[in-house]
Design a protein around this motif. Structure first.
Motif, mmCIF file in Angstrom:
data_model
loop_
_atom_site.group_PDB
_atom_site.id
_atom_site.type_symbol
_atom_site.label_atom_id
_atom_site.label_comp_id
_atom_site.label_asym_id
_atom_site.label_seq_id
_atom_site.Cartn_x
_atom_site.Cartn_y
_atom_site.Cartn_z
ATOM 1 N N PHE A 124 0.936 -1.165 -0.042
ATOM 2 C CA PHE A 124 -0.010 0.085 -0.080
ATOM 3 C C PHE A 124 0.933 1.251 -0.104
ATOM 4 N N LEU A 125 1.828 1.372 0.838
ATOM 5 C CA LEU A 125 2.737 2.514 0.777
ATOM 6 C C LEU A 125 3.626 2.640 -0.373
ATOM 7 N N ASP A 126 3.936 1.698 -1.037
ATOM 8 C CA ASP A 126 4.391 1.833 -2.336
ATOM 9 C C ASP A 126 3.666 2.327 -3.529
ATOM 10 N N LEU A 127 2.565 1.559 -3.409
ATOM 11 C CA LEU A 127 1.612 2.308 -4.345
ATOM 12 C C LEU A 127 1.067 3.602 -4.139
ATOM 13 N N PHE A 128 0.989 4.073 -2.832
ATOM 14 C CA PHE A 128 0.423 5.278 -2.559
ATOM 15 C C PHE A 128 1.402 6.506 -2.858
ATOM 16 N N PHE A 129 2.698 6.295 -2.256
ATOM 17 C CA PHE A 129 3.613 7.322 -2.504
ATOM 18 C C PHE A 129 4.026 7.284 -3.709
ATOM 19 N N SER A 130 4.207 6.146 -4.627
ATOM 20 C CA SER A 130 4.794 6.249 -5.999
ATOM 21 C C SER A 130 3.762 6.778 -7.049
ATOM 22 N N LYS A 131 2.590 6.870 -6.579
ATOM 23 C CA LYS A 131 1.644 7.439 -7.524
ATOM 24 C C LYS A 131 1.604 8.693 -7.242
#
Length: 224
Positions: free
Chosen positions: A84-91
């Motif tokens: 979730f953190l990877d998806l959120f911040f990378s987006k």
């Protein structure tokens, strides 16, 4: 939410800091998040995160949990928090390479091809936020059993000269005891139990027990 702080450094409980974390507090405010990466990829490893607390970011993260893109991608997978953190911040923010430190002070985020050049377009602008990966010294995964400090130093030396992501530091800063082989499950005295990495953890444990006489840190010292 810790918004009273400018920076927060988060470490998993299966990590051991054997070097100074001071360089992480030299990151500029334009870096929204700096993070460790997986052992064989540039995907986020949430074991070590350098965060800039923000009420707005917290609310955005809450809101994103209701969005199908995030919910479906994480609902049936392991390591949900990390994904979730990877998806959120990378987006939300561009990635600008790997942090370069000189004399334990942040300089810039460098591209993969040249450790002394910033990627084109990064940082995106003086008022814009971006992400930066941390050198792998800050998330050194526990290797296959190393029987001596000499073997450990040899392995570390080989890694230091093989990737620009290790440059700027000559020794590991944070060890990460992932998956199997947690050192606290192998107390001293058990036959064939300890590698040099495990011994480092038990040395730190003994220091904590000696320091924390009042028990305020909830350190279990019964096995020392």
């Amino acid at each position: 939410r810790l918004v009273q702080y400018d920076r927060v450094v988060y470490l998993d409980t299966d990590m051991l800091a054997i070097g100074s974390l001071d360089p992480l507090f030299s990151l500029p405010g334009s870096i929204e998040v700096a993070f460790a990466t997986e052992e064989i990829s540039s995907n986020m490893n949430a074991g070590l995160l350098v965060l800039k607390p923000s009420e707005a970011t917290f609310l955005d993260m809450q809101e994103s949990l209701t969005v199908d893109e995030f919910h479906l991608a994480t609902s049936e997978l392991a390591l949900v928090d990390q994904l979730f953190l990877d998806l959120f911040f990378s987006k939300a923010y561009p990635r600008c390479g790997v942090a370069v430190f000189v004399d334990e002070r942040f300089q810039f985020c460098a591209g993969d091809s040249d450790p002394f050049l910033q990627p084109v377009g990064c940082p995106p602008g003086p008022s814009l936020q971006y992400l930066c990966m941390l050198p792998r010294w800050f998330n050194l995964f526990r290797p296959v059993r190393l029987g001596s400090m000499l073997q450990m130093e040899f392995a570390v030396s080989a890694m230091a000269t093989s990737s620009v992501e290790y440059r700027g530091f000559h020794t590991p800063v944070v060890l990460h005891f992932t998956q199997m082989g947690k050192p606290w499950l192998k107390p001293p005295g058990v036959e064939d139990a300890l590698s040099i990495w495990d011994s480092l953890w038990w040395e730190a444990h003994a220091d904590a027990c000696a320091f924390d006489g009042a028990g305020s840190c909830y350190v279990d010292c019964s096995q020392n």
